[in-house]
Design an enzyme around this catalytic site. Structure first.
Site, PDB file in Angstrom:
ATOM      1  N   ASP A 214      27.054  -7.220  42.292  1.00 20.76           N
ATOM      2  CA  ASP A 214      27.705  -5.676  42.752  1.00 20.76           C
ATOM      3  C   ASP A 214      27.097  -5.534  44.002  1.00 20.76           C
ATOM      4  O   ASP A 214      26.163  -6.109  44.571  1.00 20.76           O
ATOM      5  CB  ASP A 214      26.886  -4.828  41.598  1.00 20.76           C
TER       6      ASP A 214
ATOM      7  N   ASP B 222      27.266  -2.376  45.910  1.00 24.24           N
ATOM      8  CA  ASP B 222      26.677  -1.166  46.359  1.00 24.24           C
ATOM      9  C   ASP B 222      25.405  -0.912  45.499  1.00 24.24           C
ATOM     10  O   ASP B 222      25.297  -0.907  44.301  1.00 24.24           O
ATOM     11  CB  ASP B 222      27.229   0.166  45.950  1.00 24.24           C
TER      12      ASP B 222
END
Length: 111
Positions: free
Chosen positions: A11, A13
């Site tokens: 991922d 962010d």
């Protein structure tokens, strides 16, 4: 039989980068485009970061939002067009990703 791991998906962010500053900048641009003088601080954006883009945008644009789905599309378009500042990388990310690549892993982002 167990297959060896050769691909790693991250991922972006909150895992590799701290995007709160960029998100606050984009939301402030959107508010200004709507004639709002209110500015969001980075600190006021952080609590909404983990709720997902749609909830974050609708909550932080509050009464200045238009059509929620269109606001999210606009936010994501602005986010995609904005360069990610190198200083937003969390400490150790650059070196860690480099070591993984050196070990032969294929790296990808799903965000």
């Amino acid at each position: 039989m167990t297959q060896p791991i050769d691909h790693i998906v991250f991922d972006l962010d909150g895992t590799l980068i701290d995007s709160a500053v960029v998100c606050a900048e984009i939301l402030n641009e959107m508010l200004a485009d709507r004639g709002c003088q209110q500015l969001l601080s980075t600190a006021s954006v952080i609590p909404f970061m983990s709720s997902g883009g749609a909830l974050m945008v609708s909550n932080l644009l509050a009464g200045h939002g238009r059509i929620p789905q269109e606001d999210v599309v606009e936010f994501r378009s602005r986010y995609a067009a904005k360069p990610t500042p190198p200083e937003s990388l969390f400490e150790g990310v650059r070196g860690g990703l480099g070591r993984l690549r050196e070990q032969g892993f294929t790296l990808a982002i799903c965000s």
